[in-house]
Design an enzyme around this catalytic site. Structure first.
Site, PDB file in Angstrom:
ATOM      1  N   ASN A   1       1.006  -1.087  -0.031  1.00  0.00           N
ATOM      2  CA  ASN A   1       0.003   0.072   0.190  1.00  0.00           C
ATOM      3  C   ASN A   1       0.969   1.182   0.216  1.00  0.00           C
ATOM      4  O   ASN A   1       1.827   1.310   0.739  1.00  0.00           O
ATOM      5  CB  ASN A   1      -0.902  -0.017   1.047  1.00  0.00           C
ATOM      6  CG  ASN A   1      -1.635   1.345   1.427  1.00  0.00           C
ATOM      7  OD1 ASN A   1      -1.995   1.936   0.611  1.00  0.00           O
ATOM      8  ND2 ASN A   1      -1.929   1.532   2.786  1.00  0.00           N
TER       9      ASN A   1
ATOM     10  N   LYS B   1      31.702  35.030  -4.123  1.00  0.00           N
ATOM     11  CA  LYS B   1      30.768  35.336  -3.225  1.00  0.00           C
ATOM     12  C   LYS B   1      30.102  36.778  -3.891  1.00  0.00           C
ATOM     13  O   LYS B   1      30.702  37.600  -3.745  1.00  0.00           O
ATOM     14  CB  LYS B   1      30.966  35.445  -1.907  1.00  0.00           C
ATOM     15  CG  LYS B   1      29.669  35.507  -1.063  1.00  0.00           C
ATOM     16  CD  LYS B   1      30.001  36.480   0.458  1.00  0.00           C
ATOM     17  CE  LYS B   1      29.786  37.839   0.091  1.00  0.00           C
ATOM     18  NZ  LYS B   1      29.962  38.337   1.323  1.00  0.00           N
TER      19      LYS B   1
ATOM     20  N   HIS C   1      43.300  30.961 -10.348  1.00  0.00           N
ATOM     21  CA  HIS C   1      44.193  30.166  -9.214  1.00  0.00           C
ATOM     22  C   HIS C   1      43.922  30.964  -7.808  1.00  0.00           C
ATOM     23  O   HIS C   1      44.222  32.195  -7.651  1.00  0.00           O
ATOM     24  CB  HIS C   1      45.626  30.155  -9.538  1.00  0.00           C
ATOM     25  CG  HIS C   1      46.065  30.050 -10.860  1.00  0.00           C
ATOM     26  ND1 HIS C   1      46.313  29.145 -11.632  1.00  0.00           N
ATOM     27  CD2 HIS C   1      46.562  31.031 -11.664  1.00  0.00           C
ATOM     28  CE1 HIS C   1      46.755  29.310 -12.582  1.00  0.00           C
ATOM     29  NE2 HIS C   1      46.928  30.670 -12.861  1.00  0.00           N
TER      30      HIS C   1
ATOM     31  N   ALA D   1      47.009  35.079  -9.519  1.00  0.00           N
ATOM     32  CA  ALA D   1      46.828  34.013  -8.561  1.00  0.00           C
ATOM     33  C   ALA D   1      47.005  34.702  -7.110  1.00  0.00           C
ATOM     34  O   ALA D   1      47.890  35.563  -6.977  1.00  0.00           O
ATOM     35  CB  ALA D   1      48.107  33.066  -8.576  1.00  0.00           C
TER      36      ALA D   1
ATOM     37  N   SER E   1      49.661  39.152  -9.355  1.00  0.00           N
ATOM     38  CA  SER E   1      49.387  37.835  -8.340  1.00  0.00           C
ATOM     39  C   SER E   1      49.824  38.499  -6.916  1.00  0.00           C
ATOM     40  O   SER E   1      50.358  39.632  -6.793  1.00  0.00           O
ATOM     41  CB  SER E   1      50.481  36.757  -8.687  1.00  0.00           C
ATOM     42  OG  SER E   1      50.299  36.364  -9.692  1.00  0.00           O
TER      43      SER E   1
ATOM     44  N   ARG F   1      55.076  48.153  -2.882  1.00  0.00           N
ATOM     45  CA  ARG F   1      55.877  46.993  -2.249  1.00  0.00           C
ATOM     46  C   ARG F   1      57.420  47.520  -1.932  1.00  0.00           C
ATOM     47  O   ARG F   1      57.587  48.488  -2.118  1.00  0.00           O
ATOM     48  CB  ARG F   1      56.504  46.382  -3.721  1.00  0.00           C
ATOM     49  CG  ARG F   1      56.425  44.934  -3.685  1.00  0.00           C
ATOM     50  CD  ARG F   1      57.444  44.311  -5.035  1.00  0.00           C
ATOM     51  NE  ARG F   1      56.068  43.913  -5.926  1.00  0.00           N
ATOM     52  CZ  ARG F   1      56.416  43.804  -7.267  1.00  0.00           C
ATOM     53  NH1 ARG F   1      57.674  44.088  -7.501  1.00  0.00           N
ATOM     54  NH2 ARG F   1      55.487  43.487  -8.044  1.00  0.00           N
TER      55      ARG F   1
END
Ligand code: UD1
Ligand code: CA
Length: 432
Positions: A167, A331, A343, A360, A385, A420
């Site tokens: 059933n 996101k 990457h 990367a 990168s 840098r």
């Protein structure tokens, strides 16, 4: 089907599921179990649906179903008692009973049931199925193709254990005859519940015709335990994959992927192994989703490549011919056409134009500990990168960022930005 009211029984305690919440709100391929059956019921009887719930799961069910057509069964005294709760609300000639925990039944199965019920002039018809694993289901005892009795698992006599015709719980009946006879259903001595399937024996004794149709077990399985949940989910997954393959989607290892109830994939897409696609995802033609990628609430436009090992999180859009490579997380971002983020990057709350290269290890630093901020990168930008982009920040078109930079200011058009510290070389400082 205006002469039918559909009743969904959903007042059980989910005891065998061993969870703190009602089993019926567990997402099956991303959609609560009960919503699968509710959506089917809507196709059968429109708004004419009643859901029997209990005091505890009423709010949970209300939240997922977005309706207030509930009737509360105060004590869980069995499926016959559950149906009795809706007696005063059912005005239609016929009543269709569905179980909240039997979510795979299809509209065509119910149409087939309705057609047999009406053609044969029976007063009730149910859906049965054959399985080599009938344990747990009520078994059908037949007399000349009519249902004489349904014996529940705990009441089976030794010879009856071999019966494979089960059933499904789904039945259609003449409303008046069903309610008139429900009161004759006695409490089961072992379980202290009143069983709706006992109605068969009562009809049969009065020579009221009760027949059945058979449908495939694939659509009739009920979910009582987590084991059942997995079996049912696998059936649904296979169905989704099969349909996509038929439509021209190429799965390299179909059995390793997870799809959601609302997944959209266009023909000519390739999906490699171990890909998880959660809700609200649309992949357009020519795109490739490589192994081990995880996508949720994402639109991927034509001819793009994702992964392997990419994680695309909610509210993300990827343009045409873009490449999102390994260990990249994105996101709430809109990525343009012909963009390469190949990457090890995190891109959050961002807008990236067309023809952009993100080197990367680039990170958008979108969170200052209190608020989220936006990163905007315009067309034809090159980001070297290991760049950190401290949001809010705008990189105007055709600019370049030198590798290793920490960008704290907006960068104007056509510029080179490099941040840098000078490299020092101290001689004769060998380590060992
Ligand atoms: C039931 C059937 C069985 C059938 C199987 C199919 C009965 C007695 N048995 O067994 O013949 O083979 O389904 O899957 O009907 N519910 C209520 N109130 C209650 C008890 C249950 O609303 O007091 C609801 C549950 O939420 C569930 C449905 O009714 O959606 C079926 O109840 P469940 O306890 O799961 O029955 P089964 O043992 O699976
Ligand atoms: Ca059940």
């Amino acid at each position: 089907m205006s002469d039918i009211t559909t009743v969904i029984l959903a007042a059980g305690n989910s005891k065998r599921f061993k969870a703190s919440k009602s089993k019926l709100i567990y997402p099956l391929c991303g959609l609560p179990i009960v919503s699968h059956i509710y959506n089917t019921a809507k196709k059968i009887s429109g708004k004419n649906i009643l859901i029997v719930c209990n005091d505890k799961n009423r709010e949970e069910l209300k939240l997922v179903l977005n309706t207030s057509n509930f009737v509360v069964q105060k004590k869980q005294k069995g499926t016959a008692d559950a149906i009795e709760q809706v007696k005063k609300y059912v005005k239609s000639k016929n009543i269709l009973v569905l179980f909240g925990d039997t979510p795979l039944v299809e509209v065509k199965d119910i149409r087939k049931l309705e057609s047999k019920f009406k053609r044969s002039k029976a007063k009730a018809s149910l859906i049965a199925f054959n399985t080599i694993k009938p344990q747990g289901y009520g078994r059908l005892l037949l007399n000349n193709n009519y249902v004489e009795e349904i014996v529940e698992q705990i009441n089976l006599k030794p010879g009856q254990k071999k019966i494979n015709l089960c059933n499904s719980g789904i039945l259609i009946a003449n409303t008046k005859l069903l309610f008139d006879n429900l009161k004759n259903i006695k409490e089961n001595k072992i379980k202290k519940e009143r069983y709706l399937p006992d109605i068969c024996k009562i009809f049969s004794k009065k020579n009221i015709p009760f027949n059945y149709i058979e449908c495939s077990k694939e659509t009739m399985l009920g979910i009582n335990t987590f084991d059942d949940f997995n079996v049912v989910q696998n059936i649904l997954q296979k169905k989704y994959v099969r349909n996509f393959i038929k439509s021209g989607v190429n799965f390299l290892k179909p059995n390793t992927c997870y799809l959601s109830y609302d997944t959209k994939i266009e023909p000519t897409v390739t999906i490699e192994s171990n890909v998880t696609i959660k809700e609200k995802t649309f992949i357009k033609k020519g795109s490739i989703i490589k192994s081990n990628s995880y996508l949720e609430d994402v639109v991927i436009d034509e001819n793009s490549q994702i992964g392997p090992n990419a994680r695309l999180r909610p509210k993300t859009k990827i343009g045409k011919k873009s490449k999102i490579g390994n260990f990249v997380e994105i996101k709430n971002s809109k990525i343009g056409n012909n963009v390469s983020i190949a990457h090890l990057s995190y891109v959050g709350d961002s807008e990236i134009g067309n023809n952009v290269n993100i080197g990367a290890g680039t990170i958008t630093c979108n969170y200052d500990g209190k608020k989220k901020h936006k990163t905007i990168i315009k067309d034809n930008v090159f980001i070297g990168s290991n760049t950190s982009l401290i949001a809010p920040v705008v990189i105007e078109s055709k600019s370049r960022i030198g590798a290793g930079s920490v960008i704290t200011k907006n960068i104007p058009k056509n510029s080179l930005a490099i941040e840098r510290s000078a490299l020092k070389i101290l001689r004769n400082k060998r380590s060992k």
